[in-house]
Design a protein around this motif. Structure first.
Motif, PDB file in Angstrom:
ATOM      1  N   TYR A 242       0.825  -1.204   0.000  1.00 46.31           N
ATOM      2  CA  TYR A 242       0.000   0.000   0.000  1.00 46.31           C
ATOM      3  C   TYR A 242       0.861   1.256   0.000  1.00 46.31           C
TER       4      TYR A 242
ATOM      5  N   GLN B 258       1.114   3.926  -3.039  1.00 46.31           N
ATOM      6  CA  GLN B 258       0.651   5.288  -2.780  1.00 46.31           C
ATOM      7  C   GLN B 258       1.763   6.316  -2.982  1.00 46.31           C
TER       8      GLN B 258
ATOM      9  N   ASN C 122      -3.740   2.284  -5.907  1.00 45.41           N
ATOM     10  CA  ASN C 122      -3.846   1.089  -5.076  1.00 45.41           C
ATOM     11  C   ASN C 122      -3.434  -0.153  -5.851  1.00 45.41           C
TER      12      ASN C 122
END
Length: 165
Positions: A20, A24, A30
């Motif tokens: 994640y 990001q 995602n």
């Protein structure tokens, strides 16, 4: 290096926190966990797929956990810990390592979906035990020692259209 073949039994261990944050910070996007699972298995026999997640009391996280289960991942959830000084910590390094070592007697391949260099020693141990180790992560945020310790490395950044939502 162990070759890839259809009869291999595979375990996919996904460090969701690491993936994640990498996705990001690099792309503001995602991970597509369905594609991650599909490519990790690669027409072999899936024994177990585990996504290691952190509960941070975000409104969207329960739906995310359910989506992972719908895709085929077992979720292991750890609550984030807040310390007296206000700092927060949560990681699955020990849990992922213990599961990998436990599964080593039941699989031919462990696919680690993480870029965390702390897992390089785990890779060496698994390979010594005769288990093929494949790492899937973003190359620019993956520790060199992890790439070196694995049998193969798939850079998710080389196929953004496949692995990012």
């Amino acid at each position: 290096m162990t070759e890839i073949h259809d009869n291999q039994r595979v375990a996919i261990l996904a460090d969701a926190q690491n993936l994640y944050h990498s996705a990001q910070s690099l792309y503001s996007r995602n991970i597509d966990y369905s594609s991650l699972l599909s490519k990790g298995v690669s027409d072999r026999e899936l024994v177990r797929a585990i996504a290691y997640v952190i509960r941070a009391d975000s409104p969207e996280e329960e739906r995310f956990f359910e989506a992972l289960q719908d895709i085929g991942f077992e979720t292991k959830i750890k609550d984030i810990k807040t310390f007296g000084d206000g700092s927060k910590k949560a990681d699955w390094d020990v849990g992922i390592s213990l599961d990998a070592v436990t599964l080593a007697n039941h699989v031919d391949v462990v696919v680690l979906c993480t870029g965390d260099g702390d897992f390089s020693r785990l890779c060496s141990h698994l390979r010594h035990e005769g288990v093929r180790v494949e790492v899937m992560a973003f190359g620019s945020s993956t520790a060199d020692e992890l790439v070196d310790a694995a049998d193969s490395f798939l850079d998710l950044a080389e196929r953004e259209e496949t692995f990012l939502l």
